[in-house]
Design a protein around this motif. Structure first.
Motif, PDB file in Angstrom:
ATOM      1  N   ASP A 189      46.804  -9.578  78.018  1.00 62.10           N
ATOM      2  CA  ASP A 189      46.033  -8.747  76.913  1.00 62.10           C
ATOM      3  C   ASP A 189      44.826  -8.227  77.497  1.00 62.10           C
ATOM      4  OD1 ASP A 189      47.967 -10.086  75.179  1.00 62.10           O
ATOM      5  OD2 ASP A 189      46.993 -10.054  73.930  1.00 62.10           O
ATOM      6  N   GLN A 190      45.098  -6.439  77.673  1.00 62.48           N
ATOM      7  CA  GLN A 190      44.021  -5.932  78.008  1.00 62.48           C
ATOM      8  C   GLN A 190      44.169  -4.975  77.069  1.00 62.48           C
ATOM      9  OE1 GLN A 190      45.537  -3.272  81.214  1.00 62.48           O
ATOM     10  NE2 GLN A 190      43.707  -2.665  81.780  1.00 62.48           N
ATOM     11  N   GLY A 191      44.855  -4.907  75.772  1.00 64.05           N
ATOM     12  CA  GLY A 191      43.985  -3.714  74.675  1.00 64.05           C
ATOM     13  C   GLY A 191      44.770  -2.453  74.651  1.00 64.05           C
ATOM     14  N   VAL A 192      44.705  -1.921  74.026  1.00 61.03           N
ATOM     15  CA  VAL A 192      44.760  -0.367  73.742  1.00 61.03           C
ATOM     16  C   VAL A 192      44.461   0.980  73.767  1.00 61.03           C
ATOM     17  CG1 VAL A 192      46.307   0.294  71.750  1.00 61.03           C
ATOM     18  CG2 VAL A 192      46.016  -1.228  71.642  1.00 61.03           C
ATOM     19  N   ILE A 193      44.697   1.809  74.753  1.00 60.77           N
ATOM     20  CA  ILE A 193      44.609   2.445  76.102  1.00 60.77           C
ATOM     21  C   ILE A 193      44.359   3.628  74.743  1.00 60.77           C
ATOM     22  CG2 ILE A 193      44.501   3.649  78.273  1.00 60.77           C
ATOM     23  CD1 ILE A 193      45.122   1.085  79.382  1.00 60.77           C
ATOM     24  N   HIS A 194      43.614   4.187  74.571  1.00 57.14           N
ATOM     25  CA  HIS A 194      44.124   6.127  74.277  1.00 57.14           C
ATOM     26  C   HIS A 194      43.111   6.694  75.159  1.00 57.14           C
ATOM     27  CE1 HIS A 194      44.858   4.768  70.068  1.00 57.14           C
ATOM     28  NE2 HIS A 194      43.867   3.616  70.318  1.00 57.14           N
ATOM     29  N   VAL A 195      44.465   7.774  75.760  1.00 58.80           N
ATOM     30  CA  VAL A 195      44.073   8.909  76.070  1.00 58.80           C
ATOM     31  C   VAL A 195      43.979  10.197  75.296  1.00 58.80           C
ATOM     32  CG1 VAL A 195      44.054  10.171  78.684  1.00 58.80           C
ATOM     33  CG2 VAL A 195      45.315   7.471  78.198  1.00 58.80           C
ATOM     34  N   PHE A 196      42.615  10.755  75.575  1.00 53.98           N
ATOM     35  CA  PHE A 196      42.476  12.239  75.285  1.00 53.98           C
ATOM     36  C   PHE A 196      41.917  13.305  75.686  1.00 53.98           C
ATOM     37  CE2 PHE A 196      41.133   8.837  72.292  1.00 53.98           C
ATOM     38  CZ  PHE A 196      41.454   8.990  71.209  1.00 53.98           C
TER      39      PHE A 196
END
Lengths: 263, 263
Positions: free
Chosen positions: B188-195
């Motif tokens: 589980d690496q997490g949730v990646i948000h790209v802005f």
């Protein structure tokens, strides 16, 4: 024969709760179908407890006895491939044959979520009660503390409860306010999460607690009156049953000795 | 006559994008129907830009000229009562008649979200690309920096783009990794948000940037190659177009002088 303990996350919006019932579209039905499809075994799973129609879960445990030889690490992917997208199995482990998801459970935590911003959130609305009016969060927190400890929770149980004892223990309860999605607008108060951990919960108990706390937050009921409502042992003394969709079964805890398999 | 600027949030899952099109079920159609129902005016709204089918928005601006006398503070509630639950209008203000949501826009920000945990999240899946394999986030970040500044973005535009110039400016770009929903599991690496914030975006531009960055994160493409892909001015040099549902129009900014109404 192995006893497998799994955890499942689900968006309960379109389901009639966890437990199988006549003409119901339930989480249990979908899980048992997926197991049948995968292993050919027409078996019954044991859950940590029921959830009401529309209630969600993050990591709800369930277990079942299987003679399937499928290796442990393959179960989640194989079941998820046979489940609807709103039900996801995330963990599988082998436990002693004596383990039972419900009977072995020691502590359960529920989360109830209120969107106290002016407008509903189209992304999170399925698991939020929208309450656009301002709520007095510190009064709600104060009301909540009256429920800590071991009490007869008859005031906070459905009139249809069939349990012989309504005595339960609430170990912990706290609130978190997330303002990350607020607009710069005094009518956006944030998203309020209420976490309640107890030995077990009666039918509708968290939802009736929440209906009562919202009355407190609205100023309709003083925080200290929560102690009197509890003492009354009368469902009529408490507030309304808050809507199901704000409720998520958040975690279920066991004694390590109960689920650790002696190798 | 007044020019009203509003902001709308929507879960675009079931829509064919923002802009009206033949046989389409679009956000614009639903908004114009709600305005017609409310005011009797059969008018056209102007949006800050199109969004593709399945793309979401938080606070997408749109404006229209109305002769309705409805007070400003009543519009949001009145429109929301006439809109589906997955479309919510959150702000309304009067702007100069010269203001146009698209032509006046100075900066736009998109967010793209990747769930890099092992299993999909039944609650957030509608606005996440699920990528269960491990991604090299720092390589992705490095790749992203090559896109900052003013460039010809032909490599990152749909072959169907009809724009005469593909020169755009990316002002800012950053990534955030949210590990709050990770299990204690190295997969589980997490949730990646790209802005990504720019002067404007070509058709599919953010999605092609994301498809390319995912190649970088997977180690299929070195981060520094992103500069060469950009320089090639060839759509074939970049990665695939990432799925629409991970994309959310996050904000649109204007010059205060353009939308502040001189009273």
């Amino acid at each position: 024969m192995r006893n497998l303990l799994m955890k499942v996350n689900y968006d309960g919006t379109t389901y009639d709760g966890f437990q199988t019932q006549p003409q119901g579209n339930t989480i249990q039905d979908r899980l048992e179908e997926a197991i049948l499809h995968l292993t050919g075994e027409d078996l019954k799973i044991h859950a940590s407890g029921r959830t009401d129609a529309g209630v969600h879960a993050y990591g709800q445990p369930f277990n079942f006895i299987t003679s399937s030889q499928i290796p442990l690490e393959r179960w989640c992917l194989a079941l998820n491939a046979r489940l609807p997208q709103d039900i996801v199995v995330t963990e599988a482990r082998e436990v002693p044959l004596s383990f039972h998801s419900r009977r072995s459970a020691k502590r359960k935590t529920y989360r109830y979520t209120i969107n106290a911003n002016q407008f509903p959130d189209p992304f999170q609305r399925r698991w939020q009660l929208h309450h656009p009016g301002i709520l007095d969060v510190s009064a709600m927190q104060q009301g909540l503390t009256h429920l800590l400890g071991t009490h007869d929770f008859t005031s906070f149980a459905s009139r249809h409860s069939t349990k012989t004892s309504h005595v339960r223990t609430i170990y912990e309860a706290h609130m978190e306010v997330d303002t990350s999605m607020c607009r710069p607008n005094p009518r956006d108060q944030g998203v309020i999460h209420v976490f309640i951990t107890g030995s077990g919960f009666l039918q509708h108990m968290v939802r009736i607690i929440m209906g009562t706390l919202i009355n407190v937050g609205q100023g309709k009921c003083p925080a200290d009156k929560v102690a009197h409502i509890l003492a009354a042992c009368d469902r009529g003394a408490a507030g309304p049953t808050a809507v199901a969709n704000g409720l998520t079964l958040w975690s279920v805890e066991y004694e390590e000795a109960d689920y650790k398999k002696a190798d």
